[in-house]
Design an enzyme around this catalytic site. Structure first.
Site, PDB file in Angstrom:
ATOM      1  N   ASP A   1      14.534   7.105   8.746  1.00  0.00           N
ATOM      2  CA  ASP A   1      13.549   7.493   9.758  1.00  0.00           C
ATOM      3  C   ASP A   1      13.459   6.460  10.872  1.00  0.00           C
ATOM      4  OD1 ASP A   1      11.359   9.188  10.729  1.00  0.00           O
ATOM      5  OD2 ASP A   1      10.047   7.516  10.178  1.00  0.00           O
TER       6      ASP A   1
ATOM      7  N   HIS B   1      11.839   8.679  13.641  1.00  0.00           N
ATOM      8  CA  HIS B   1      10.679   7.801  13.447  1.00  0.00           C
ATOM      9  C   HIS B   1       9.398   8.629  13.344  1.00  0.00           C
ATOM     10  CE1 HIS B   1       9.200   3.425  14.142  1.00  0.00           C
ATOM     11  NE2 HIS B   1       8.396   4.069  13.318  1.00  0.00           N
TER      12      HIS B   1
ATOM     13  N   GLY C   1       7.328   8.573  10.641  1.00  0.00           N
ATOM     14  CA  GLY C   1       6.457   8.066   9.591  1.00  0.00           C
ATOM     15  C   GLY C   1       4.977   8.241   9.866  1.00  0.00           C
ATOM     16  N   ALA C   2       4.594   8.083  11.114  1.00  0.00           N
ATOM     17  CA  ALA C   2       3.179   8.220  11.469  1.00  0.00           C
ATOM     18  C   ALA C   2       2.904   9.502  12.235  1.00  0.00           C
ATOM     19  CB  ALA C   2       2.742   7.028  12.309  1.00  0.00           C
TER      20      ALA C   2
ATOM     21  N   ALA D   1      10.569   2.465   6.817  1.00  0.00           N
ATOM     22  CA  ALA D   1       9.686   1.332   7.102  1.00  0.00           C
ATOM     23  C   ALA D   1       9.941   0.763   8.491  1.00  0.00           C
ATOM     24  CB  ALA D   1       9.864   0.256   6.028  1.00  0.00           C
TER      25      ALA D   1
ATOM     26  N   ARG E   1       0.809  -1.211   0.000  1.00  0.00           N
ATOM     27  CA  ARG E   1       0.000   0.000   0.000  1.00  0.00           C
ATOM     28  C   ARG E   1       0.847   1.267   0.000  1.00  0.00           C
ATOM     29  NH1 ARG E   1      -3.852  -2.437   4.636  1.00  0.00           N
ATOM     30  NH2 ARG E   1      -1.770  -2.967   5.341  1.00  0.00           N
ATOM     31  N   ILE E   2       1.907   1.284   0.838  1.00  0.00           N
ATOM     32  CA  ILE E   2       2.753   2.475   0.891  1.00  0.00           C
ATOM     33  C   ILE E   2       3.583   2.581  -0.381  1.00  0.00           C
ATOM     34  CG2 ILE E   2       4.662   3.574   2.126  1.00  0.00           C
ATOM     35  CD1 ILE E   2       3.544   2.370   4.704  1.00  0.00           C
TER      36      ILE E   2
ATOM     37  N   GLU F   1      15.924   2.321  18.981  1.00  0.00           N
ATOM     38  CA  GLU F   1      15.340   3.660  18.994  1.00  0.00           C
ATOM     39  C   GLU F   1      15.098   4.126  20.425  1.00  0.00           C
ATOM     40  OE1 GLU F   1      11.896   3.625  16.476  1.00  0.00           O
ATOM     41  OE2 GLU F   1      13.073   3.369  14.650  1.00  0.00           O
TER      42      GLU F   1
END
Length: 534
Positions: A256, A283, A285-286, A231, A151-152, A261
């Site tokens: 990212d 991070h 991404g969201a 990802a 999807r991405i 982390e």
């Protein structure tokens, strides 16, 4: 009745609370603090987390009432799915909540690398004016390789095509027809790496994909190429990436996500932060308002479905998915048939067919298989049984299960039959349907005997040689025990002359009374069935 308890272990959007509605008791805890988290889990029905809360085996064991773990995001690295499944806990996430945000961030990293935007900003902010130091490259007519055309990946392909790039992709699960539909040409991984000016990776993190881009892969890339990973940390070998960047094997990287982390000083990611040809973000991404709200609302809806006993489309450890309204009323019926089946079984189950016949054959009724197994195991295992772990119990016991769907149903609009083989070699069948406009759940067949008995909490099933006066005999025994017969149906005798009676009684029958009844009527089958309500 007290409200189900939902524990929110991390900060979520206000829309998440609104989506849960007034039917739950909402509690909050700092999920990153184990000393606070574990005791807070003691009586909760659901827990909502993001990435800082670890729902491992210890945390799941500390939550005996837990029914659902909801991760407001995509990844589930911080959830022990195996332990959750064994405990009957549904795990849900929000798989589509951040796909646009992640795709846009990927494009942002590609543009930042191509035009040196972060470095140029830092230089100018420090008071320097060094235009010649930040000469970049256009995306126009370059080749972008996407590893993972899900999807991405598909969203990235659509956005990059507007820049006039050539998009190629590696994904062993995507057909050429699908790739053509997306305007993408498929390549083998090595070919993609050789041809691409920019490589972006969008794969799930598994044992097979961890470190999939390493020294060998960097060696075949162009020295002018860039690699991007928004990802999962660990898909790129960070030590090999550092070597490729410092020796000039590739031109730069946009990252990212990291193996650890935040990156630790003694870890493989930390040296990457010091390189001038690396663009890093923590991070993100969201990390958009829209993605956070979508993730929270999505899992809140999933929690509501799960606590109402429904299957959840975004559950990751249970089959099923979206259930058609025509299929949904039969779920409880099939669970009840499973409990009745167990109550009648004379030995362990070895194989089971769930036969669905009638108009339901036109629909996806895979949920009935889960419902049947949940009903069968409800009263024979000590663990809590759910749609999640019922198939696991069957697998552990070597029970072969099969779903059979056929349109032909001569007697009923729809009928579900549980047909099982037992360890003693016998076969047991129990059939049921939803009758009338009120859709009353009924048992309509047991081992070839035809009847129509509304399913209630307490039943007694008995088979005996048919003769006058039998009803009076067991009626007297029950009357003396103060147990009322609420309904009674006697099926026609079979070829051997034995009849099958199903009694609906007001309360459980003591074992000694059952034995007296069996002896009085000389019954060869005499079973009490008590249905358990969730």
């Amino acid at each position: 009745m007290s409200k189900p308890v939902v524990l929110i272990a991390e900060e979520l959007s206000p829309a998440t609370i609104d989506a849960l509605g007034p039917d739950f008791e909402i509690r909050h805890v700092d999920g990153a603090d184990r000393g606070l988290l574990l005791p807070a889990l003691a009586d909760v029905d659901a827990v909502l987390i993001r990435s800082a809360t670890k729902m491992d085996a210890e945390a799941i064991a500390a939550a005996p009432s837990l029914k659902v773990i909801a991760r407001a995001g995509v990844g589930l690295d911080n959830v022990d799915i195996k332990s959750a499944t064994a405990a009957g806990v549904m795990v849900v996430n929000a798989p589509t909540s951040n796909i646009i945000s992640a795709a846009e961030l990927t494009v942002g990293h590609i543009l930042s690398l191509a035009r040196h935007i972060p470095a140029a900003h830092a230089s100018l902010a420090a008071g320097a004016w060094k235009r010649s130091s930040f000469t970049g490259t256009e995306l126009f007519e370059k080749t972008v390789g996407i590893i993972g055309l899900g999807r991405i990946g598909a969203l990235i392909a659509a956005r990059l095509q507007a820049f006039g790039v050539s998009v190629i992709a590696y994904d062993p699960y995507v057909t050429p027809a699908r790739a053509q539909q997306l305007g993408v040409q498929l390549r083998e991984l090595d070919d993609l790496l050789r041809e691409s000016d920019f490589v972006t990776i969008h794969m799930p993190k598994t044992p097979e994909t961890t470190g999939m881009i390493g020294a060998e892969q960097f060696a075949i890339m162009k020295p002018t190429a860039y690699v991007v990973n928004v990802a999962r940390g660990g898909l790129i070998d960070e030590a090999a990436l550092h070597a490729a960047l410092t020796t000039g094997e590739i031109a730069g990287a946009g990252l990212d996500v990291f193996t650890s982390e935040p990156p630790k000083p003694d870890g493989t990611a930390f040296p990457l932060l010091e390189l001038p040809n690396v663009v890093v973000t923590p991070h993100l991404g969201a990390s958009t308002d829209e993605a956070q709200e979508k993730a929270g609302v999505s899992v809140a809806r999933s929690v509501k479905l799960a606590l109402e006993g429904d299957l959840v489309p975004d559950a990751v450890n249970v089959a099923g998915g979206i259930i058609d309204p025509f299929v949904r009323p039969g779920i409880a019926l099939v669970e009840q048939l499973g409990q009745i089946f167990t109550g009648l079984a004379t030995s362990a189950l070895t194989s089971l067919d769930i036969e669905v016949r009638g108009e339901l054959a036109e629909y996806d009724v895979s949920v009935y298989k889960l419902a049947a197994l949940k009903g069968i195991f409800t009263n024979i295992v000590s663990e809590k049984v759910s749609y999640v772990n019922a198939p696991l119990f069957a697998e552990q016991r070597g029970i072969e299960t099969r779903l059979v769907v056929e349109a032909e149903s001569p007697l009923y609009r729809n009928i579900t039959i549980l047909r099982g083989t037992l360890a003693d070699g016998s076969e047991l069948t129990v059939s049921g349907t939803l009758a009338g406009t009120r859709m009353v759940p009924k048992v309509v067949g047991i081992n070839g005997y035809e009847l129509e008995v509304p399913i209630e909490r307490h039943h007694v099933v008995m088979r005996y040689a048919d003769r006058p006066g039998i009803v009076a005999i067991y009626g007297q025994k029950l009357g003396e025990a103060g147990i009322n017969i609420e309904s009674l149906q006697v099926a026609r005798p079979d070829a051997s002359g034995r009849a099958l009676s199903v009694l609906t009684v007001s309360s459980p029958v003591p074992d000694e009374i059952l034995e007296q009844m069996r002896e009085a009527v000389a019954g060869d089958i005499f079973r009490q069935i008590e249905l358990t309500e969730d």
